[in-house]
Design an enzyme around this catalytic site. Structure first.
Site, PDB file in Angstrom:
ATOM      1  CG  HIS A 106      -8.046  20.908  -3.374  1.00 63.02           C
ATOM      2  ND1 HIS A 106      -8.710  21.043  -2.187  1.00 63.02           N
ATOM      3  CD2 HIS A 106      -7.059  20.007  -3.152  1.00 63.02           C
ATOM      4  CE1 HIS A 106      -8.150  20.289  -1.268  1.00 63.02           C
ATOM      5  NE2 HIS A 106      -7.154  19.641  -1.836  1.00 63.02           N
ATOM      6  CG  ASP A 165     -10.534  10.218   1.906  1.00 61.83           C
ATOM      7  OD1 ASP A 165      -9.758  10.267   0.939  1.00 61.83           O
ATOM      8  OD2 ASP A 165     -11.102  11.222   2.383  1.00 61.83           O
ATOM      9  CB  ALA A 167      -3.129  11.025  -0.402  1.00 58.21           C
ATOM     10  CE  LYS A 217       3.057  -4.715  -3.710  1.00 50.65           C
ATOM     11  NZ  LYS A 217       2.744  -5.581  -2.550  1.00 50.65           N
ATOM     12  N   GLY A 299     -12.602   4.406   8.128  1.00 51.31           N
ATOM     13  CA  GLY A 299     -13.566   5.470   8.379  1.00 51.31           C
ATOM     14  C   GLY A 299     -14.062   5.539   9.803  1.00 51.31           C
ATOM     15  CD  GLN A 300     -15.491   0.815  12.639  1.00 49.66           C
ATOM     16  OE1 GLN A 300     -14.507   0.323  13.188  1.00 49.66           O
ATOM     17  NE2 GLN A 300     -16.668   0.187  12.600  1.00 49.66           N
TER      18      GLN A 300
END
Length: 349
Positions: A106, A165, A167, A217, A299-300
């Site tokens: 991990h 980012d 999952a 998807k 990301g902001q």
């Protein structure tokens, strides 16, 4: 304290600070599922030998722009940092660098690695497989993990990179563990019970299956990530990847893949960042939906939470604090005096 815990568990001093910093950074960015809640599991695996105290992976293939590393089940943050650094160096030379890692563990939040590439002026891609947690559409048993995928895009030298980012499940498994620890429900659509029925009970969800984001998807993307990590590297894939919280004496055996692209090889870094900034302005410009006063790029929000944490601190669940304190005591690590409660934003009481 967290760095001291890892040092006491056998991780060399500077490396102990690195893994601690990566977990604390996830907490500060508002991603507690990849933060200090992982410390007890990491330490348990170090104690039981399924995670090595080594800090470097061994090269298996090094051929032009391509490399394969064998992590030897070391803590993932070390070998992932190494792999992305190598991908960046190869991209400087060849325009792109691709590095896969087998027999890995991990690596925390995938954004860490693509952010590093983007801060070097390169496009970064990082992904990992996990143990099977999600069914195929129509399937009744888990066949792929919620495999994380991250992309980092470089911006100007004074700006934070654009970082996606995600999952590929509707939610990370760690958030369900946090809900279980807090004694609260989870929203519908996050997971099923062991029979495949949608559930809001986190305990039932942990015994069941996660649901992919976007249905077929998300499942398809997760399958591709499994192929690009475990299958391509010669490492573990599918059922060969073991659960982090299963038998902690058995290696996790996941695999990673990193890609770095040099915009200069495609026509110049300045042109890329200028055009990306133009696209960003188009995305974030109004008009907005009713009740919305700002639209963010990927990301902001994470960056804003990181900045806020410097002023407000990070609130950890009391049960986690108690667990970390007990673990520190068991390892003979001094426990710092309690910190003051995080400052509340103005107007919040």
């Amino acid at each position: 304290m967290v760095g001291g815990i890892f040092a006491a568990a056998g991780v060399p001093g500077p490396a102990a600070a690195t893994v601690a910093g990566s977990l604390v950074d996830a907490d500060r960015r508002g991603v507690p599922s990849h933060g200090t809640m992982l410390v007890p599991m990491y330490v348990d695996r170090l104690r039981r030998g399924s995670v090595s105290t080594a800090t470097r992976a061994e090269p298996v293939v090094d051929l032009g722009a391509i490399a394969v590393l064998d992590a030897g089940h070391a803590l993932g943050v070390f070998t992932a940092d190494q792999a992305m650094d190598l991908a960046v160096a190869k991209a400087r030379q060849f325009g792109l660098g691709a590095v896969s890692v087998r027999r890995a563990f991990h690596f925390g939040a995938a954004g860490r690695y693509v952010r590093a590439a983007a801060r070097s002026g390169l496009v970064g891609v990082a992904m990992s497989n996990t143990r099977p947690l999600m069914p195929a559409p129509g399937g009744g048993h888990p066949v792929v993990g919620n495999n994380p995928l991250a992309v980092g895009l470089p911006t100007g030298p004074e700006d934070e990179p654009v970082v996606l980012d995600i999952a590929l499940s509707e939610v990370a498994l760690g958030r369900i563990r946090l809900a279980e620890a807090a004694g609260g429900p989870i929203p519908p659509g996050w997971a099923t019970d062991a029979l495949g029925r949608d559930t809001t009970d986190p305990a039932a969800a942990l015994a069941g299956m996660l649901l992919p984001t976007g249905g077929h998807k998300g499942f398809g993307l997760a399958l591709v990530v499994d192929a690009l990590t475990g299958v391509l590297s010669g490492g573990g894939y599918g059922q060969q990847v073991r659960g982090l919280y299963a038998d902690t004496a058995v290696p996790n055996n996941c695999a990673h893949f990193f890609l770095a692209l040099d915009p200069a090889a495609f026509g110049g870094p300045e042109e890329f960042t200028t055009r990306l900034a133009d696209l960003g302005r188009e995305v974030t410009a109004g008009p907005y939906a009713p009740g919305v006063d700002r639209v963010s790029l990927p990301g902001q929000r994470s960056t804003r939470r990181l900045r806020d944490s410097a002023r407000q601190g990070v609130a950890l669940d009391r049960s986690l604090l108690d667990t970390l304190t007990t673990l520190a005591g068991d390892l003979g690590v001094p426990v710092p005096a309690p910190y003051p409660a995080p400052a509340q934003p103005e107007g919040v009481h």
